[in-house]
Design a protein around this motif. Sequence first.
Motif, PDB file in Angstrom:
ATOM      1  N   VAL A  20      15.273  78.371  61.847  1.00  0.00           N
ATOM      2  CA  VAL A  20      15.536  79.325  60.772  1.00  0.00           C
ATOM      3  C   VAL A  20      14.692  80.562  61.030  1.00  0.00           C
ATOM      4  O   VAL A  20      13.494  80.460  61.342  1.00  0.00           O
ATOM      5  N   ALA A  70      13.827  84.636  59.466  1.00  0.00           N
ATOM      6  CA  ALA A  70      13.931  85.462  58.268  1.00  0.00           C
ATOM      7  C   ALA A  70      13.883  86.945  58.625  1.00  0.00           C
ATOM      8  O   ALA A  70      13.892  87.796  57.745  1.00  0.00           O
ATOM      9  N   GLY A 110       8.025  78.423  60.577  1.00  0.00           N
ATOM     10  CA  GLY A 110       7.212  78.668  61.760  1.00  0.00           C
ATOM     11  C   GLY A 110       8.041  78.859  63.014  1.00  0.00           C
ATOM     12  O   GLY A 110       9.269  78.946  62.961  1.00  0.00           O
ATOM     13  N   ASN A 111       7.340  78.928  64.155  1.00  0.00           N
ATOM     14  CA  ASN A 111       7.965  79.174  65.457  1.00  0.00           C
ATOM     15  C   ASN A 111       7.945  77.879  66.290  1.00  0.00           C
ATOM     16  O   ASN A 111       6.873  77.400  66.647  1.00  0.00           O
ATOM     17  N   HIS A 135       2.709  82.363  51.255  1.00  0.00           N
ATOM     18  CA  HIS A 135       3.762  81.352  51.300  1.00  0.00           C
ATOM     19  C   HIS A 135       4.704  81.527  50.117  1.00  0.00           C
ATOM     20  O   HIS A 135       4.694  80.732  49.182  1.00  0.00           O
ATOM     21  N   HIS A 163      10.715  78.048  50.677  1.00  0.00           N
ATOM     22  CA  HIS A 163       9.937  79.043  51.426  1.00  0.00           C
ATOM     23  C   HIS A 163      10.881  80.112  51.984  1.00  0.00           C
ATOM     24  O   HIS A 163      11.835  79.778  52.668  1.00  0.00           O
ATOM     25  N   ILE A 164      10.612  81.385  51.720  1.00  0.00           N
ATOM     26  CA  ILE A 164      11.554  82.452  52.081  1.00  0.00           C
ATOM     27  C   ILE A 164      10.861  83.619  52.777  1.00  0.00           C
ATOM     28  O   ILE A 164       9.637  83.720  52.786  1.00  0.00           O
ATOM     29  N   GLY A 165      11.677  84.485  53.363  1.00  0.00           N
ATOM     30  CA  GLY A 165      11.189  85.726  53.955  1.00  0.00           C
ATOM     31  C   GLY A 165      11.415  86.898  53.015  1.00  0.00           C
ATOM     32  O   GLY A 165      11.430  86.716  51.790  1.00  0.00           O
ATOM     33  N   VAL A 167       7.638  81.153  47.736  1.00  0.00           N
ATOM     34  CA  VAL A 167       8.549  80.024  47.517  1.00  0.00           C
ATOM     35  C   VAL A 167       9.396  80.300  46.274  1.00  0.00           C
ATOM     36  O   VAL A 167       8.852  80.619  45.212  1.00  0.00           O
ATOM     37  N   MET A 169      12.576  73.684  43.467  1.00  0.00           N
ATOM     38  CA  MET A 169      13.092  74.626  44.457  1.00  0.00           C
ATOM     39  C   MET A 169      14.609  74.763  44.314  1.00  0.00           C
ATOM     40  O   MET A 169      15.320  73.779  44.200  1.00  0.00           O
TER      41      MET A 169
HETATM   42  O1  TUI Z   1      11.349  76.561  55.627  1.00  0.00           O
HETATM   43  C1  TUI Z   1      12.134  76.960  54.814  1.00  0.00           C
HETATM   44  N1  TUI Z   1      12.119  76.546  53.522  1.00  0.00           N
HETATM   45  C2  TUI Z   1      11.177  75.687  53.011  1.00  0.00           C
HETATM   46  S1  TUI Z   1       9.931  74.937  53.843  1.00  0.00           S
HETATM   47  C3  TUI Z   1       9.369  74.238  52.460  1.00  0.00           C
HETATM   48  S2  TUI Z   1       7.967  73.240  52.414  1.00  0.00           S
HETATM   49  C4  TUI Z   1       6.798  74.383  51.929  1.00  0.00           C
HETATM   50  N2  TUI Z   1       6.419  74.329  50.666  1.00  0.00           N
HETATM   51  C5  TUI Z   1       5.481  75.191  50.224  1.00  0.00           C
HETATM   52  C6  TUI Z   1       4.927  76.148  51.050  1.00  0.00           C
HETATM   53  C7  TUI Z   1       5.342  76.222  52.338  1.00  0.00           C
HETATM   54  C8  TUI Z   1       6.317  75.333  52.786  1.00  0.00           C
HETATM   55  C9  TUI Z   1      10.165  74.591  51.413  1.00  0.00           C
HETATM   56  N3  TUI Z   1      11.170  75.381  51.737  1.00  0.00           N
HETATM   57  N4  TUI Z   1      13.103  77.836  55.140  1.00  0.00           N
HETATM   58  C10 TUI Z   1      13.187  78.359  56.433  1.00  0.00           C
HETATM   59  C11 TUI Z   1      12.305  79.527  56.600  1.00  0.00           C
HETATM   60  N5  TUI Z   1      11.496  79.692  57.607  1.00  0.00           N
HETATM   61  N6  TUI Z   1      12.200  80.562  55.752  1.00  0.00           N
HETATM   62  C12 TUI Z   1      11.273  81.403  56.279  1.00  0.00           C
HETATM   63  C13 TUI Z   1      10.842  80.831  57.453  1.00  0.00           C
HETATM   64  C14 TUI Z   1       9.869  81.319  58.385  1.00  0.00           C
HETATM   65  C15 TUI Z   1       8.725  81.938  57.940  1.00  0.00           C
HETATM   66  C16 TUI Z   1       7.781  82.361  58.843  1.00  0.00           C
HETATM   67  C17 TUI Z   1      10.068  81.124  59.745  1.00  0.00           C
HETATM   68  C18 TUI Z   1       9.111  81.557  60.640  1.00  0.00           C
HETATM   69  C19 TUI Z   1       7.977  82.173  60.172  1.00  0.00           C
HETATM   70  O2  TUI Z   1       7.018  82.644  61.014  1.00  0.00           O
HETATM   71  C20 TUI Z   1       7.020  82.285  62.372  1.00  0.00           C
HETATM   72  C21 TUI Z   1       6.344  83.295  63.236  1.00  0.00           C
HETATM   73  O3  TUI Z   1       5.817  82.885  64.266  1.00  0.00           O
HETATM   74  O4  TUI Z   1       6.370  84.480  62.855  1.00  0.00           O
END
Ligand code: TUI
Length: 312
Positions: A115, A117, A96-97, A226, A143-145, A228, A275
């Motif tokens: 982080v 993506a 998230g942001n 989401h 969780h990935i982009g 993953v 994971m």
């Molecule tokens: O966050 C992670 N990796 C994670 S979080 C997690 S817990 C979870 N489990 C199941 C479903 C959802 C979460 C397990 N692994 N990595 C950092 C990361 N952040 N990767 C991608 C993002 C990301 C995605 C969308 C960052 C921002 C975003 O949107 C924000 C926006 O406002 O556009």
Amino acid sequence: MNRIKELLGTRYPIIQGGMAWVAEHRLAAAVSEGGGLGLIAAGGADAAWVRGQIRGARALTDKPFGVNVMLLNPAVDEIMQVIIEERVPVITTGAGNPGKYIPALKEAGTKVIPVVANVALAIRLERTGVDAVIAEGLESGGHIGEMTTMALVPQVVDALKIPVIAAGGIADGRGVAAAFLLGAEGIQVGTRFVVAAECQASQAYKEKIIGAGDSDTVVTGRATGHPVRVIKNKLTREVQMLEKNGSDLETYENLLAGSLRNAVVDGDVDRGSLMSGQIAGLVNRIQPAAEIIRELFDGARETLASVGEIDD
Ligand code: TUI
């Protein structure tokens, strides 16, 4: 001077990934003692748990460490308050942001490293005053982009003035060297630290990572928004079946609920969410965190020294 080492106050420009359930205070302290920035992952936990972990890490190390905040956590407001009260030096954020928390964190002296993506989010966050970003490719676990590390890192580097940390697919010296050649000034490593000796994750989960090859992970959850990355098992086959049948969200979420804890804490490798990054195939043994860090940077130095002429 490397800007990431300066920002983190560490010997090496490396951050441990913020892995929910995996990254608790003993792993974080071991990484920090080894010269990196250890992280406690708040994951889906509550604020009281996070405070206990911060104090637990402080009892084990006087070196800097951080907290990773997963922004989908419903307790995120309270967790940010604990981070401010406890004067945590650095946080990373995921999923998230973190924009609305940045003024309060900056006032407390906490460095903020989200982080990202993609380039668009990186640019937006630089404007909100974050200190650096972690550009995380889809090779990562969890969780990935949608961008690979190879394509994402140089594009984020070109778009920003603040330093960039590369993540996704880095587990040895060659990966570290490659990240720096792409313009990163630091690295984040997750999967290899899951198998650190000090990591409290179940032996069964560690053995799955050690046994995994290059093609043993899969991305589930694209349908629900989401995505993953996890190691293939009975659970992922069931989830894929539901996705193919277009099942409703509730059935899907019920299947995943608690599945991360099942893998990490209880060692249920059939029904747990394992994971892991795609680089698991390169992760072959359990070692102390400090030794992992030394190998990463000794290996990077050797790799860079061994690159010969690439044309005549
Ligand atoms: O966050 C992670 N990796 C994670 S979080 C997690 S817990 C979870 N489990 C199941 C479903 C959802 C979460 C397990 N692994 N990595 C950092 C990361 N952040 N990767 C991608 C993002 C990301 C995605 C969308 C960052 C921002 C975003 O949107 C924000 C926006 O406002 O556009």
